[in-house]
Design an enzyme around this catalytic site. Sequence first.
Site, PDB file in Angstrom:
ATOM      1  N   HIS A 218       0.760  -1.343  -0.087  1.00 11.46           N
ATOM      2  CA  HIS A 218      -0.007  -0.016  -0.116  1.00 11.46           C
ATOM      3  C   HIS A 218       0.953   1.374   0.107  1.00 11.46           C
ATOM      4  O   HIS A 218       0.422   2.265  -0.450  1.00 11.46           O
ATOM      5  CB  HIS A 218      -0.995  -0.004   1.085  1.00 11.46           C
ATOM      6  CG  HIS A 218      -1.867  -1.059   1.414  1.00 11.46           C
ATOM      7  ND1 HIS A 218      -1.702  -2.449   1.639  1.00 11.46           N
ATOM      8  CD2 HIS A 218      -3.242  -0.869   0.845  1.00 11.46           C
ATOM      9  CE1 HIS A 218      -2.848  -3.081   1.538  1.00 11.46           C
ATOM     10  NE2 HIS A 218      -3.763  -2.304   0.956  1.00 11.46           N
ATOM     11  N   ASP A 292      -4.458  -5.945  -7.645  1.00  9.88           N
ATOM     12  CA  ASP A 292      -4.670  -5.590  -6.394  1.00  9.88           C
ATOM     13  C   ASP A 292      -5.021  -4.136  -6.769  1.00  9.88           C
ATOM     14  O   ASP A 292      -5.051  -3.695  -7.800  1.00  9.88           O
ATOM     15  CB  ASP A 292      -3.525  -5.643  -5.458  1.00  9.88           C
ATOM     16  CG  ASP A 292      -3.787  -5.693  -4.413  1.00  9.88           C
ATOM     17  OD1 ASP A 292      -4.787  -5.305  -3.714  1.00  9.88           O
ATOM     18  OD2 ASP A 292      -2.773  -5.980  -3.270  1.00  9.88           O
TER      19      ASP A 292
END
Length: 968
Positions: A218, A292
């Site tokens: 992230h 993702d």
Amino acid sequence: MLNKLLVLLFFYLIMAPSKIYCQISLGNEWVDSVFHSLSLDEKIGQLFMVRAFSNEDKVEQLRIKKLITEEKIGGICFFQGTPEKQLELTNQYQSLSSIPLMVAIDGEWGLGMRHPSSTISYPRQLMLGAIQDNNLIYEMGKDIADQCKRIGVNVNFAPVVDVNNNINNPVINDRSFGEDKINVAGKAYAYMQGLQENGILATAKHFPGHGDTEVDSHLDLPIINHTLERLQDIELFPFKSLINLGIGSIMVAHLHIPALDNRPNRATTLSKKSVTSLLREELGFSGVVFTDAMEMKGVTKHFESGQADAEAILAGNDIVLLPLDVVKAKKAIHQYIKDKKISIQQLNESVLRILNAKANYPANRKLRADNLSKELNLRRYVALRSQLVENAITLADNSENIVPIINSNQNFLSIAIGSKNKNPFQSRLDDYAEFKHITLPKVINQEDFQAAISSSKGRDLVIVSLHNLDSKAKTNYGLDNNTIDFINTLSQKQKVLLVVFGNPYSLRNFDAIKNVIVAYEDTEMSNDITAQSIFGANSILGKLPITASKKYYLNLGITTPSLGRLGFSIPERVGMSQDSLNLIAKTVDTIINSKASPGCQILIARHGKIVYRESFGTFTYNKNSHRVKNDDLYDLASITKVMASTLAVMKLSEEAKLDINLPIDTYLPQTLNTNKQDITLSEMMSHHAGLRPWIPFYESTVEKKKRKNLLIDHYYSDKLQDSFSIPVAENLFLRTDYRDTILNKIYDSDLRESNSYRYSDLGFYMTAFCVENKCLTSIDKFVESEFYTPLGLKRTLYKPLDRINKLEIAPSENDTYFRNKVLQGEVHDMGAAMLGGVSGHAGLFSTAYELGIISQMLLNKGSYGGKTYLTPATIDQFTHRFYRSTRRAIGFDMKELDTTKKENISPLASDLTYGHYGFTGTAVFIDPEKDLIYIFLSNRTYPTMKNNAMNKKNYRSKIQTLAYKAII
């Protein structure tokens, strides 16, 4: 089936061809029709799934609607909000799309991952990794599928199949099933099957394996420098297994793996070698591939929006998840197609895979809004959650053989670290033993340190529990060095059991501790069930899914058996309905409002679990009266016959000290040459001895004056003396020799002409005298030493005022005919009172909970808490009907089998049910066929025993019937 997974896995891995990637073709009529209707732009729109919230404003909602209507996106992924709003928006969004939207949620531990306050959160995968029965994981997947469908979700981004073999992993960590690739694959398969067999597309993530990294994708692009051989052996193993076992979709991670693609800063998401060559061609995956989230820094730090999305499609992904800018991304993909970087064939194959997934896992486009909250939180879902928690708890060290605790009569101390107030763990410990409780902050100062050490002195066992931890290695899981020092110091001075309500990796700090339990998560349910397991209400079965240190290694776990102690759970866990049991309160309201009794306690247990334990009303009808609590005592009246006298005779019979079939004069020589001498204990205890029902002994000691009974001075004194030593009430003592008078009146009493069944107290007076003569001690002391004390009972006793505060005992009557006072803690039965409060037919006081413990011991065929009290043969002998009776056993009451006679208990009870009623408004019944315990305690005799509404209306058996009707 699922526990044969290893065989299946290796079969598929060995037998499956190495390259089974196949082209997607038409065939489904709906897919064919939709596919041929799509323009190029609409096909590209199907490649996008955008982020959606149900707690954002209308501007955000309009943005999503525009993407649906103008950009023709194929799916949405919901995040925070409420289920109600999500359902409403899903209906709106689906109505705007000509092609059903693919609706996803990132629900690894269920809908609670996104709606924690209003839906169920199942344990995280690391906790699930400790479970040995994968069928439970399947059932969880099935339940999550039901919940997803209820709010219109048809894709769940789960399970995580990363093998977490890096203790410092900041992002996968407790989201993984652990470090064992076989365990990860097995549990992922179970979860996948539960989802997909019940209409939800499962997603294995994060390909090719995010378990061995110390960087959160992230925030940046993690680099994994393993060889291809290592990747094939560990990281790829669960993915290969699930591909061969039918996983419907896979999510590709943002990882840089030079062994797969050595271009600088090239994430696997954007790597054709990773997605097409490895995943599609070598591993043969033909399902849907998601990227993702494309907004994550692992991609955005190195590629512009639009370009990154086009590169992801070029790499072989089917769906771009959470793009930063759909318009830009579509424009870039159009350009890649124009430039022939992305072929029309590749685009068509992706669209066909997406449409086939929508056909195979259809989303409900017209969701109903009614009853949503209840249907998302069904009690059976909660029951499974409790089963998962129970099966995960892991005993990592038991060097001093502490767990399960057998002796509950020890000097215990509980120290909860990181808990501001007494917590559910400590509260449940109180149900099993007497504890002193201390709570300490996460950071322990020197003053607290020394005070806690001081409090631990002289304790047999100190249970230290760790709460409010975190999952990160960089913070040492929220553990302060002083806290670690305190626990280690304490363990050197005292016997300590450490319970970790947090990440199992934190065990690396506690190699010196000799007794350790890992409970994984600090939830109320985990707290509760762990306390039960420590005392043997449950077996402990879990095994560590990771290695925390050399001492605490993978698959370590000491299995302990259940000790048969009563546990606590919800009704659905034992095949009963909470909604049905809730109906009991209505009947109790009627009891109280009609003044059949001012209050009561009710306990219902099944399969060893208490599922209903409630107190109602007050001690008296005074509006300011004490409200009944679960630990308040009631006068049991004739329940004494089974919970004291019969237990005593069972014990002595088993030890060959009494023979219930010998004449009574064998044990009571005083009966020799009386009409009682040939009666046997079995006849007396089954009420087939021809005895009179009772003798009002007190009447000859009082005289009526001015409409009031007054005690005759000849018999009573207000002071304790040698000649007046029998306590009848507070400051009231009966003549010492009157005990012999009572015995002689019993021995001299007439017999009925028949020895057919007729209920009589007199036989149980004599039963107690038999026990006393044989043991040379009174019956109260005998049953206390043989049963109550070893069972850990503190509130089951005769003469409760000797140990219990009067204010904790329900008054039984305002006696205006004998003792002329309110009876509170003094036995109601007049004959028992004249024997000093101790008799075989009455005198015992207790709570519903402690009677439940004795009842469970009987249901367990004589064992409880690791100790054997009676043999199964003895229990069978005493709980089967007396050979001449259709109703009575030896001591115990049973269901009346003669249909011409009045029903005495619930008609739904099995014929094997045994127990007893009590005159004061009490009942205990045990049904071995249904494995059910029912206990009802009240003081229906307050203010007067002439109040017979409880019996006339059959309230006790009506509530018992409600318990049976609750069985699903």
